[in-house]
Design a protein around this motif. Structure first.
Motif, short mmCIF file in Angstrom:
data_model
loop_
_atom_site.label_atom_id
_atom_site.label_comp_id
_atom_site.label_asym_id
_atom_site.label_seq_id
_atom_site.Cartn_x
_atom_site.Cartn_y
_atom_site.Cartn_z
N ALA A 181 -0.97 -0.93 -5.79
CA ALA A 181 -0.24 -1.97 -5.98
C ALA A 181 0.77 -1.47 -7.11
O ALA A 181 0.41 -1.10 -8.24
CB ALA A 181 -1.13 -3.33 -6.58
N ASP A 182 1.95 -1.50 -6.79
CA ASP A 182 3.05 -1.02 -7.73
C ASP A 182 4.65 -1.82 -7.57
O ASP A 182 4.73 -1.57 -6.26
CB ASP A 182 3.20 0.49 -8.09
N ASP A 183 5.26 -2.04 -8.22
CA ASP A 183 6.59 -2.72 -7.89
C ASP A 183 7.55 -1.61 -7.73
O ASP A 183 8.69 -2.07 -7.29
CB ASP A 183 6.84 -3.82 -9.12
N ARG A 235 1.04 7.07 -1.83
CA ARG A 235 0.55 7.19 -0.47
C ARG A 235 0.58 8.41 0.16
O ARG A 235 -0.47 8.90 0.58
CB ARG A 235 1.73 6.09 0.37
N VAL A 236 1.59 9.23 -0.15
CA VAL A 236 1.77 10.66 0.35
C VAL A 236 0.31 11.31 -0.29
O VAL A 236 -0.28 12.08 0.54
CB VAL A 236 2.94 11.42 -0.10
N GLU A 263 -0.46 -1.94 0.76
CA GLU A 263 0.21 -1.65 -0.49
C GLU A 263 0.79 -3.08 -0.81
O GLU A 263 1.04 -3.82 -0.06
CB GLU A 263 1.60 -0.77 -0.23
N ALA A 264 1.01 -3.32 -2.24
CA ALA A 264 1.61 -4.53 -2.58
C ALA A 264 2.68 -4.20 -3.78
O ALA A 264 2.50 -3.18 -4.39
CB ALA A 264 0.22 -5.44 -3.08
#
Length: 220
Positions: free
Chosen positions: A7-9, A18-19, A32-33
């Motif tokens: 979770a990160d904006d 992600r990688v 993800e969020a």
């Protein structure tokens, strides 16, 4: 397989995480969020083993999300690792208080973040040496529930004192076990007993107690 949510904006940060996660054979990304509401919905829907959580996000911020997760018995299996820049000292204090299982700086080495995920999933709380120093600086005199400096520390056995000193270096249970040529289960047992004796609510507070008491690892 360790199931991880993040979770990160910031989309760029999420992409980098992600990688990194997708390169590890024992880690799988479940979602993800980008804000607090999405994060809580994601955790409740997927029940990840570990959540990588930013502090500053729209909606409920990371600390509010952390409190909801650690305060919900239905989410007890999800461990939270804060991914932070330490922009505000009060954020760090609150994260310690509210039960985060790890702290990773956003400019940390990728291997440090992977280690934090694995340690949290295994039931440890990973505090890297740089984060440990920062936490001690911030909470050494301010964290409520202190008082392990005197007689309480004397209740520890010699082995427990040694292992608590190793905890204060930021090493995980597996790493301490390798240093001392004992099993991780033995380390976990000693850490648990020390936390009980000192009334430490979590590993971060145990680090603070160790530093207050001046515990250091024996010279090699």
């Amino acid at each position: 397989m360790i199931r991880v949510a993040l979770a990160d904006d910031q989309a760029l940060v999420r992409m980098g995480l992600r990688v990194l996660l997708e390169r590890e054979p024992d880690l799988t990304l479940v979602g993800e969020a980008a804000d607090g509401h999405e994060t809580l919905a994601l955790v409740r829907r997927t029940a990840p083993d570990v959540l990588l959580l930013d502090i500053r996000m729209p909606g409920p911020d990371g600390l509010a999300v952390l409190r909801q997760i650690t305060g919900d018995p239905g989410l007890a299996s999800t461990r939270v690792v804060i991914v932070t820049t330490f922009e505000t000292d009060e954020y760090v204090l609150a994260a310690v208080r509210d039960g985060a299982s790890g702290f990773v700086l956003k400019d940390a080495e990728p291997a440090d973040l992977v280690r934090a995920v694995r340690a949290a999933a295994a039931g440890d709380a990973l505090l890297s040496p740089s984060v440990t120093r920062r936490l001690v600086e911030l909470v050494g005199r301010r964290l409520p529930g202190g008082g392990a400096d005197g007689p309480a520390m004397d209740t520890l056995t010699g082995r427990e004192r040694e292992i608590v000193a190793w905890v204060a270096t930021g090493r995980s249970n597996d790493e301490i076990a390798a240093e001392l040529f004992i099993s991780p289960a033995t380390v976990r047992t000693h850490v648990g007993r020390a936390m009980l004796k000192l009334n430490a609510r979590d590993r971060a507070q145990l680090v603070v107690f160790a530093v207050r008491a001046g515990l250091t690892i024996p010279p090699a």
